[in-house]
Design a protein around this motif. Structure first.
Motif, PDB file in Angstrom:
ATOM      1  N   PRO A   4      33.945  57.853 -16.550  1.00 23.82           N
ATOM      2  CA  PRO A   4      32.537  57.718 -16.927  1.00 23.82           C
ATOM      3  C   PRO A   4      32.267  56.545 -17.864  1.00 23.82           C
ATOM      4  CG  PRO A   4      33.208  60.008 -17.031  1.00 23.82           C
ATOM      5  CD  PRO A   4      34.447  59.202 -16.828  1.00 23.82           C
ATOM      6  N   GLU A   5      33.245  56.198 -18.704  1.00 23.10           N
ATOM      7  CA  GLU A   5      33.077  55.074 -19.622  1.00 23.10           C
ATOM      8  C   GLU A   5      33.122  53.739 -18.883  1.00 23.10           C
ATOM      9  OE1 GLU A   5      36.096  55.535 -22.528  1.00 23.10           O
ATOM     10  OE2 GLU A   5      35.210  57.321 -23.458  1.00 23.10           O
ATOM     11  N   LEU A   6      33.886  53.684 -17.809  1.00 20.51           N
ATOM     12  CA  LEU A   6      34.008  52.440 -17.042  1.00 20.51           C
ATOM     13  C   LEU A   6      32.900  52.269 -16.010  1.00 20.51           C
ATOM     14  CD1 LEU A   6      37.859  52.222 -16.348  1.00 20.51           C
ATOM     15  CD2 LEU A   6      36.523  50.859 -17.945  1.00 20.51           C
ATOM     16  N   LEU A   7      32.246  53.361 -15.630  1.00 23.12           N
ATOM     17  CA  LEU A   7      31.229  53.291 -14.578  1.00 23.12           C
ATOM     18  C   LEU A   7      30.153  52.239 -14.844  1.00 23.12           C
ATOM     19  CD1 LEU A   7      30.582  56.949 -13.339  1.00 23.12           C
ATOM     20  CD2 LEU A   7      31.424  55.013 -12.018  1.00 23.12           C
ATOM     21  N   PRO A   8      29.531  52.217 -16.042  1.00 18.53           N
ATOM     22  CA  PRO A   8      28.491  51.198 -16.278  1.00 18.53           C
ATOM     23  C   PRO A   8      28.989  49.773 -16.093  1.00 18.53           C
ATOM     24  CG  PRO A   8      28.416  52.886 -17.972  1.00 18.53           C
ATOM     25  CD  PRO A   8      29.664  53.135 -17.195  1.00 18.53           C
ATOM     26  N   ILE A   9      30.201  49.489 -16.560  1.00 14.15           N
ATOM     27  CA  ILE A   9      30.759  48.134 -16.426  1.00 14.15           C
ATOM     28  C   ILE A   9      30.961  47.786 -14.957  1.00 14.15           C
ATOM     29  CG2 ILE A   9      32.727  46.658 -16.985  1.00 14.15           C
ATOM     30  CD1 ILE A   9      33.117  48.331 -19.507  1.00 14.15           C
ATOM     31  N   LEU A  10      31.515  48.738 -14.200  1.00 17.32           N
ATOM     32  CA  LEU A  10      31.772  48.491 -12.778  1.00 17.32           C
ATOM     33  C   LEU A  10      30.471  48.312 -11.997  1.00 17.32           C
ATOM     34  CD1 LEU A  10      34.646  51.067 -12.136  1.00 17.32           C
ATOM     35  CD2 LEU A  10      34.846  48.570 -12.274  1.00 17.32           C
ATOM     36  N   LEU A  50      27.377  58.197  -8.710  1.00  9.87           N
ATOM     37  CA  LEU A  50      28.305  59.011  -9.498  1.00  9.87           C
ATOM     38  C   LEU A  50      27.861  59.098 -10.946  1.00  9.87           C
ATOM     39  CD1 LEU A  50      31.850  57.912  -8.217  1.00  9.87           C
ATOM     40  CD2 LEU A  50      30.698  60.101  -7.852  1.00  9.87           C
ATOM     41  N   ASP A  51      27.360  57.998 -11.475  1.00  8.02           N
ATOM     42  CA  ASP A  51      26.876  57.984 -12.850  1.00  8.02           C
ATOM     43  C   ASP A  51      25.702  58.940 -13.028  1.00  8.02           C
ATOM     44  OD1 ASP A  51      26.737  57.293 -15.487  1.00  8.02           O
ATOM     45  OD2 ASP A  51      25.845  55.322 -15.176  1.00  8.02           O
ATOM     46  N   ARG A  69      18.027  56.333 -20.751  1.00  2.37           N
ATOM     47  CA  ARG A  69      19.116  55.861 -19.892  1.00  2.37           C
ATOM     48  C   ARG A  69      19.044  56.509 -18.508  1.00  2.37           C
ATOM     49  NH1 ARG A  69      24.333  56.900 -18.107  1.00  2.37           N
ATOM     50  NH2 ARG A  69      25.518  54.983 -17.796  1.00  2.37           N
ATOM     51  N   PHE A  70      18.809  57.815 -18.461  1.00  2.00           N
ATOM     52  CA  PHE A  70      18.737  58.495 -17.165  1.00  2.00           C
ATOM     53  C   PHE A  70      17.529  58.033 -16.361  1.00  2.00           C
ATOM     54  CE2 PHE A  70      16.903  61.999 -14.657  1.00  2.00           C
ATOM     55  CZ  PHE A  70      17.890  62.092 -13.693  1.00  2.00           C
ATOM     56  N   LEU A 106      17.364  47.083 -14.122  1.00  3.05           N
ATOM     57  CA  LEU A 106      17.030  48.443 -14.547  1.00  3.05           C
ATOM     58  C   LEU A 106      18.264  49.181 -15.047  1.00  3.05           C
ATOM     59  CD1 LEU A 106      14.498  49.354 -11.745  1.00  3.05           C
ATOM     60  CD2 LEU A 106      13.986  49.243 -14.184  1.00  3.05           C
ATOM     61  N   TYR A 107      19.421  48.925 -14.431  1.00  7.94           N
ATOM     62  CA  TYR A 107      20.649  49.585 -14.883  1.00  7.94           C
ATOM     63  C   TYR A 107      21.081  49.050 -16.247  1.00  7.94           C
ATOM     64  CZ  TYR A 107      25.100  52.010 -14.557  1.00  7.94           C
ATOM     65  OH  TYR A 107      26.161  52.855 -14.788  1.00  7.94           O
ATOM     66  N   ILE A 108      20.916  47.746 -16.450  1.00  5.16           N
ATOM     67  CA  ILE A 108      21.212  47.171 -17.767  1.00  5.16           C
ATOM     68  C   ILE A 108      20.256  47.734 -18.811  1.00  5.16           C
ATOM     69  CG2 ILE A 108      21.148  45.034 -19.121  1.00  5.16           C
ATOM     70  CD1 ILE A 108      22.175  43.569 -16.644  1.00  5.16           C
ATOM     71  N   THR A 109      18.963  47.834 -18.450  1.00  2.00           N
ATOM     72  CA  THR A 109      17.978  48.435 -19.352  1.00  2.00           C
ATOM     73  C   THR A 109      18.349  49.875 -19.680  1.00  2.00           C
ATOM     74  OG1 THR A 109      16.222  47.053 -18.418  1.00  2.00           O
ATOM     75  CG2 THR A 109      15.527  49.003 -19.654  1.00  2.00           C
ATOM     76  N   ALA A 110      18.825  50.607 -18.670  1.00  2.00           N
ATOM     77  CA  ALA A 110      19.223  52.001 -18.878  1.00  2.00           C
ATOM     78  C   ALA A 110      20.313  52.101 -19.940  1.00  2.00           C
ATOM     79  CB  ALA A 110      19.709  52.598 -17.554  1.00  2.00           C
ATOM     80  N   ASN A 111      21.303  51.223 -19.851  1.00  2.00           N
ATOM     81  CA  ASN A 111      22.406  51.283 -20.803  1.00  2.00           C
ATOM     82  C   ASN A 111      22.034  50.709 -22.165  1.00  2.00           C
ATOM     83  OD1 ASN A 111      25.073  52.230 -19.352  1.00  2.00           O
ATOM     84  ND2 ASN A 111      23.947  51.000 -17.873  1.00  2.00           N
ATOM     85  N   ALA A 112      20.916  49.962 -22.205  1.00  2.00           N
ATOM     86  CA  ALA A 112      20.434  49.448 -23.488  1.00  2.00           C
ATOM     87  C   ALA A 112      19.539  50.454 -24.202  1.00  2.00           C
ATOM     88  CB  ALA A 112      19.677  48.137 -23.286  1.00  2.00           C
ATOM     89  N   THR A 113      19.155  51.531 -23.507  1.00  2.00           N
ATOM     90  CA  THR A 113      18.266  52.531 -24.100  1.00  2.00           C
ATOM     91  C   THR A 113      18.997  53.834 -24.410  1.00  2.00           C
ATOM     92  OG1 THR A 113      17.574  53.206 -21.866  1.00  2.00           O
ATOM     93  CG2 THR A 113      16.177  51.610 -23.016  1.00  2.00           C
ATOM     94  N   VAL A 114      20.302  53.761 -24.608  1.00  2.00           N
ATOM     95  CA  VAL A 114      21.074  54.950 -24.994  1.00  2.00           C
ATOM     96  C   VAL A 114      20.549  55.455 -26.337  1.00  2.00           C
ATOM     97  CG1 VAL A 114      23.341  55.820 -25.640  1.00  2.00           C
ATOM     98  CG2 VAL A 114      23.112  54.220 -23.726  1.00  2.00           C
ATOM     99  N   GLY A 115      20.258  56.735 -26.425  1.00  2.00           N
ATOM    100  CA  GLY A 115      19.721  57.314 -27.659  1.00  2.00           C
ATOM    101  C   GLY A 115      18.212  57.311 -27.719  1.00  2.00           C
ATOM    102  N   VAL A 116      17.553  56.696 -26.711  1.00  2.00           N
ATOM    103  CA  VAL A 116      16.089  56.678 -26.655  1.00  2.00           C
ATOM    104  C   VAL A 116      15.629  57.747 -25.678  1.00  2.00           C
ATOM    105  CG1 VAL A 116      14.067  55.310 -26.056  1.00  2.00           C
ATOM    106  CG2 VAL A 116      15.997  54.232 -27.221  1.00  2.00           C
ATOM    107  N   ASN A 117      14.654  58.560 -26.066  1.00  2.00           N
ATOM    108  CA  ASN A 117      14.168  59.649 -25.220  1.00  2.00           C
ATOM    109  C   ASN A 117      12.693  59.494 -24.915  1.00  2.00           C
ATOM    110  OD1 ASN A 117      16.606  61.355 -25.072  1.00  2.00           O
ATOM    111  ND2 ASN A 117      16.313  61.526 -27.283  1.00  2.00           N
TER     112      ASN A 117
END
Length: 277
Positions: A4-10, A50-51, A69-70, A106-117
Protein backbone atom coordinates in the motif's frame (compact mmCIF):
# COMPACT_ATOMS: atom_id res chain seq x y z
CA UNK A 1 2.48 -3.20 4.66
CA UNK A 2 4.93 -2.26 1.92
CA UNK A 3 2.56 -2.69 -1.03
CA UNK A 4 0.00 0.00 0.00
CA UNK A 5 2.90 2.40 0.64
CA UNK A 6 4.35 1.78 -2.82
CA UNK A 7 1.03 1.95 -4.69
CA UNK A 8 0.92 5.77 -5.01
CA UNK A 9 4.48 5.88 -6.37
CA UNK A 10 3.80 3.11 -8.88
CA UNK A 11 0.50 4.62 -10.05
CA UNK A 12 2.01 8.09 -10.50
CA UNK A 13 5.02 6.64 -12.37
CA UNK A 14 2.84 4.56 -14.71
CA UNK A 15 0.44 7.42 -15.45
CA UNK A 16 3.32 9.83 -16.03
CA UNK A 17 5.20 7.49 -18.37
CA UNK A 18 1.97 6.63 -20.16
CA UNK A 19 1.15 10.31 -20.67
CA UNK A 20 4.63 11.13 -21.97
CA UNK A 21 4.71 8.13 -24.32
CA UNK A 22 1.26 8.89 -25.71
CA UNK A 23 2.09 12.56 -26.34
CA UNK A 24 5.42 11.66 -27.97
CA UNK A 25 3.78 8.86 -29.96
CA UNK A 26 1.08 11.23 -31.18
CA UNK A 27 3.66 13.85 -32.17
CA UNK A 28 5.76 11.25 -34.04
CA UNK A 29 2.70 9.38 -35.39
CA UNK A 30 4.09 6.20 -33.85
CA UNK A 31 1.39 3.64 -33.07
CA UNK A 32 3.79 1.42 -31.15
CA UNK A 33 4.55 4.18 -28.65
CA UNK A 34 0.87 5.00 -28.28
CA UNK A 35 -0.06 1.37 -27.70
CA UNK A 36 2.74 1.05 -25.13
CA UNK A 37 1.37 4.15 -23.41
CA UNK A 38 -2.09 2.57 -23.23
CA UNK A 39 -0.60 -0.58 -21.67
CA UNK A 40 1.13 1.53 -19.02
CA UNK A 41 -2.10 3.43 -18.41
CA UNK A 42 -4.00 0.14 -18.01
CA UNK A 43 -1.44 -1.11 -15.47
CA UNK A 44 -1.71 2.19 -13.61
CA UNK A 45 -5.49 1.88 -13.64
CA UNK A 46 -5.28 -1.64 -12.16
CA UNK A 47 -3.03 -0.46 -9.31
CA UNK A 48 -5.21 2.64 -8.88
CA UNK A 49 -8.18 0.27 -8.41
CA UNK A 50 -6.24 -1.66 -5.75
CA UNK A 51 -5.54 1.59 -3.93
CA UNK A 52 -9.25 2.45 -3.89
CA UNK A 53 -10.12 -1.01 -2.59
CA UNK A 54 -7.51 -0.62 0.14
CA UNK A 55 -9.05 2.69 1.24
CA UNK A 56 -12.60 1.33 1.27
CA UNK A 57 -11.76 -1.92 3.07
CA UNK A 58 -9.12 -0.65 5.48
CA UNK A 59 -9.56 -0.21 9.21
CA UNK A 60 -10.49 3.45 8.70
CA UNK A 61 -12.80 2.78 5.75
CA UNK A 62 -15.79 4.78 7.00
CA UNK A 63 -13.98 8.09 7.66
CA UNK A 64 -11.81 7.35 4.65
CA UNK A 65 -14.79 7.82 2.32
CA UNK A 66 -14.95 11.51 3.29
CA UNK A 67 -11.21 12.07 2.95
CA UNK A 68 -9.94 14.34 0.21
CA UNK A 69 -7.50 11.64 -0.84
CA UNK A 70 -10.28 9.12 -1.48
CA UNK A 71 -12.55 11.59 -3.29
CA UNK A 72 -9.88 12.81 -5.73
CA UNK A 73 -8.58 9.27 -6.13
CA UNK A 74 -12.11 8.14 -7.03
CA UNK A 75 -12.58 10.98 -9.52
CA UNK A 76 -9.27 10.25 -11.27
CA UNK A 77 -10.16 6.55 -11.43
CA UNK A 78 -13.55 7.46 -12.92
CA UNK A 79 -11.87 9.54 -15.64
CA UNK A 80 -9.91 6.52 -16.87
CA UNK A 81 -12.87 4.17 -16.52
CA UNK A 82 -15.03 6.42 -18.73
CA UNK A 83 -12.17 6.68 -21.23
CA UNK A 84 -11.88 2.88 -21.38
CA UNK A 85 -15.61 2.56 -21.92
CA UNK A 86 -15.56 5.15 -24.71
CA UNK A 87 -12.51 3.51 -26.25
CA UNK A 88 -14.35 0.18 -26.23
CA UNK A 89 -17.54 1.71 -27.64
CA UNK A 90 -16.16 4.27 -30.12
CA UNK A 91 -12.61 2.95 -30.71
CA UNK A 92 -11.31 6.43 -29.93
CA UNK A 93 -7.93 6.07 -28.22
CA UNK A 94 -7.08 9.70 -29.00
CA UNK A 95 -8.97 10.66 -25.82
CA UNK A 96 -6.15 9.09 -23.80
CA UNK A 97 -4.33 12.39 -24.29
CA UNK A 98 -6.99 13.90 -22.03
CA UNK A 99 -7.79 10.97 -19.72
CA UNK A 100 -4.29 10.02 -18.58
CA UNK A 101 -3.04 13.54 -17.73
CA UNK A 102 -6.27 14.25 -15.83
CA UNK A 103 -6.04 10.94 -13.96
CA UNK A 104 -2.41 11.75 -13.13
CA UNK A 105 -3.19 15.26 -11.86
CA UNK A 106 -6.15 14.09 -9.79
CA UNK A 107 -4.15 11.21 -8.28
CA UNK A 108 -1.32 13.58 -7.36
CA UNK A 109 -3.90 15.95 -5.85
CA UNK A 110 -5.37 13.02 -3.92
CA UNK A 111 -2.02 12.23 -2.33
CA UNK A 112 -1.43 15.92 -1.61
CA UNK A 113 -4.69 16.12 0.37
CA UNK A 114 -3.88 13.43 2.95
CA UNK A 115 -5.44 14.52 6.25
CA UNK A 116 -7.98 16.80 4.52
CA UNK A 117 -11.65 15.83 4.85
CA UNK A 118 -14.81 16.92 3.08
CA UNK A 119 -17.56 18.68 5.02
CA UNK A 120 -20.44 16.24 4.64
CA UNK A 121 -23.82 16.00 6.39
CA UNK A 122 -23.85 13.83 9.53
CA UNK A 123 -26.38 11.36 8.07
CA UNK A 124 -23.85 10.02 5.59
CA UNK A 125 -24.63 6.52 4.39
CA UNK A 126 -23.22 4.30 1.69
CA UNK A 127 -26.38 4.62 -0.41
CA UNK A 128 -26.51 8.42 -0.41
CA UNK A 129 -22.74 8.74 -0.74
CA UNK A 130 -22.52 6.73 -3.94
CA UNK A 131 -25.85 7.99 -5.26
CA UNK A 132 -24.74 11.61 -4.81
CA UNK A 133 -20.95 11.57 -5.15
CA UNK A 134 -20.77 8.59 -7.52
CA UNK A 135 -23.23 9.96 -10.08
CA UNK A 136 -21.72 13.46 -10.03
CA UNK A 137 -18.21 12.07 -10.47
CA UNK A 138 -19.38 9.83 -13.33
CA UNK A 139 -20.99 12.78 -15.09
CA UNK A 140 -17.86 14.90 -14.56
CA UNK A 141 -15.69 12.12 -16.01
CA UNK A 142 -17.98 12.00 -19.05
CA UNK A 143 -17.73 15.77 -19.39
CA UNK A 144 -13.92 15.51 -19.33
CA UNK A 145 -14.07 13.27 -22.38
CA UNK A 146 -16.48 15.67 -24.09
CA UNK A 147 -14.06 18.50 -23.20
CA UNK A 148 -11.20 16.70 -24.94
CA UNK A 149 -13.35 15.77 -27.91
CA UNK A 150 -14.65 19.33 -28.12
CA UNK A 151 -11.16 20.82 -28.22
CA UNK A 152 -10.13 18.28 -30.86
CA UNK A 153 -13.27 19.05 -32.87
CA UNK A 154 -12.56 22.80 -32.86
CA UNK A 155 -8.92 22.25 -33.77
CA UNK A 156 -9.67 19.82 -36.60
CA UNK A 157 -12.47 22.04 -37.90
CA UNK A 158 -10.06 24.99 -38.03
CA UNK A 159 -7.50 22.91 -39.94
CA UNK A 160 -10.14 21.77 -42.41
CA UNK A 161 -11.21 25.37 -43.05
CA UNK A 162 -7.65 26.64 -43.45
CA UNK A 163 -6.29 23.41 -45.00
CA UNK A 164 -3.18 23.83 -42.85
CA UNK A 165 -1.18 20.58 -43.00
CA UNK A 166 -4.43 18.67 -43.23
CA UNK A 167 -3.22 15.57 -45.07
CA UNK A 168 -0.60 14.69 -42.47
CA UNK A 169 -2.86 15.66 -39.58
CA UNK A 170 -5.83 13.57 -40.73
CA UNK A 171 -3.80 10.37 -40.75
CA UNK A 172 -3.92 10.21 -36.94
CA UNK A 173 -7.15 12.09 -36.24
CA UNK A 174 -10.66 10.64 -36.28
CA UNK A 175 -13.33 12.43 -38.25
CA UNK A 176 -15.33 15.38 -36.98
CA UNK A 177 -18.33 13.06 -36.80
CA UNK A 178 -16.50 10.78 -34.35
CA UNK A 179 -15.81 13.64 -31.95
CA UNK A 180 -19.42 14.74 -32.31
CA UNK A 181 -20.53 11.23 -31.33
CA UNK A 182 -18.57 11.58 -28.10
CA UNK A 183 -20.46 14.79 -27.37
CA UNK A 184 -23.77 13.07 -28.12
CA UNK A 185 -22.91 10.10 -25.87
CA UNK A 186 -21.93 12.42 -23.01
CA UNK A 187 -25.13 14.47 -23.30
CA UNK A 188 -27.24 11.32 -23.44
CA UNK A 189 -25.64 9.64 -20.40
CA UNK A 190 -24.08 12.48 -18.44
CA UNK A 191 -27.06 14.78 -17.96
CA UNK A 192 -29.33 12.14 -16.31
CA UNK A 193 -26.44 11.15 -14.01
CA UNK A 194 -25.79 14.78 -13.06
CA UNK A 195 -29.50 15.36 -12.42
CA UNK A 196 -29.71 12.25 -10.25
CA UNK A 197 -26.62 13.36 -8.33
CA UNK A 198 -28.07 16.79 -7.58
CA UNK A 199 -31.52 15.42 -6.69
CA UNK A 200 -30.05 12.89 -4.26
CA UNK A 201 -27.98 15.70 -2.75
CA UNK A 202 -31.10 17.75 -2.07
CA UNK A 203 -32.77 14.72 -0.45
CA UNK A 204 -29.62 14.15 1.58
CA UNK A 205 -29.60 17.79 2.73
CA UNK A 206 -33.26 17.58 3.77
CA UNK A 207 -32.69 14.43 5.81
CA UNK A 208 -29.53 15.81 7.43
CA UNK A 209 -30.44 19.44 8.11
CA UNK A 210 -34.09 19.90 7.09
CA UNK A 211 -33.09 22.22 4.30
CA UNK A 212 -33.03 21.68 0.56
CA UNK A 213 -31.19 24.71 -0.77
CA UNK A 214 -28.95 27.45 0.57
CA UNK A 215 -26.81 30.19 -0.92
CA UNK A 216 -23.76 27.93 -0.77
CA UNK A 217 -21.44 28.94 -3.69
CA UNK A 218 -21.04 25.34 -4.82
CA UNK A 219 -24.79 24.79 -4.95
CA UNK A 220 -25.22 27.93 -7.06
CA UNK A 221 -22.52 26.74 -9.47
CA UNK A 222 -24.07 23.27 -9.55
CA UNK A 223 -27.41 24.78 -10.60
CA UNK A 224 -25.66 26.82 -13.30
CA UNK A 225 -24.03 23.63 -14.59
CA UNK A 226 -27.41 21.86 -14.50
CA UNK A 227 -29.06 24.60 -16.59
CA UNK A 228 -26.29 24.54 -19.21
CA UNK A 229 -26.19 20.75 -19.22
CA UNK A 230 -29.97 20.61 -19.64
CA UNK A 231 -29.73 23.06 -22.55
CA UNK A 232 -27.04 20.90 -24.21
CA UNK A 233 -29.13 17.77 -23.61
CA UNK A 234 -32.28 19.37 -25.06
CA UNK A 235 -30.57 20.88 -28.07
CA UNK A 236 -28.78 17.66 -28.95
CA UNK A 237 -31.68 15.25 -28.53
CA UNK A 238 -34.72 17.40 -29.32
CA UNK A 239 -33.32 19.93 -31.79
CA UNK A 240 -30.65 17.80 -33.45
CA UNK A 241 -27.79 20.11 -32.47
CA UNK A 242 -24.46 19.00 -33.95
CA UNK A 243 -20.98 20.29 -34.58
CA UNK A 244 -19.32 23.38 -33.20
CA UNK A 245 -22.02 24.69 -30.83
CA UNK A 246 -22.39 21.57 -28.66
CA UNK A 247 -18.58 21.21 -28.62
CA UNK A 248 -18.22 24.73 -27.21
CA UNK A 249 -21.06 24.13 -24.74
CA UNK A 250 -19.47 20.90 -23.45
CA UNK A 251 -16.15 22.72 -22.93
CA UNK A 252 -17.87 25.48 -20.94
CA UNK A 253 -19.85 23.04 -18.77
CA UNK A 254 -16.72 21.04 -17.95
CA UNK A 255 -14.76 24.17 -16.99
CA UNK A 256 -17.59 25.20 -14.66
CA UNK A 257 -17.48 21.79 -12.96
CA UNK A 258 -13.71 22.17 -12.49
CA UNK A 259 -14.23 25.58 -10.87
CA UNK A 260 -16.90 24.05 -8.65
CA UNK A 261 -14.79 21.01 -7.72
CA UNK A 262 -11.41 22.67 -7.16
CA UNK A 263 -11.89 26.42 -6.90
CA UNK A 264 -14.87 26.53 -4.53
CA UNK A 265 -13.81 23.56 -2.39
CA UNK A 266 -10.36 24.95 -1.64
CA UNK A 267 -10.68 28.73 -2.04
CA UNK A 268 -14.04 29.38 -0.35
CA UNK A 269 -13.67 28.24 3.30
CA UNK A 270 -17.28 29.02 4.22
CA UNK A 271 -18.82 26.62 1.72
CA UNK A 272 -20.87 23.74 3.10
CA UNK A 273 -19.07 21.42 0.66
CA UNK A 274 -15.51 22.54 1.28
CA UNK A 275 -12.50 20.65 2.60
CA UNK A 276 -11.03 21.04 6.09
CA UNK A 277 -7.99 19.57 7.88
Amino acid sequence: MILPELLPILVIALYFLGTVLFVVGSALRNDRLKNSALVLGALGFALHSLDLVHIMTGADATPGLTAGRFLFCLLGWGMLLIFLLLWWRLKLKFLAVVAMPLALMLYITANATVGVNAKLPPMLSGLFFFLHIGTLFASMALLAMAFGAGLAFLHLEKRIKTKAGLKQFQKDMPSLDTFDRVNHFVALCGFPLYTLGLASGYVWAWLAARRVFSLDPKELLALAVLVLYAYLFHQRLAMGWRGRKPAVMAICVFLLTVISMLGVNFLVPTTFHGFKP
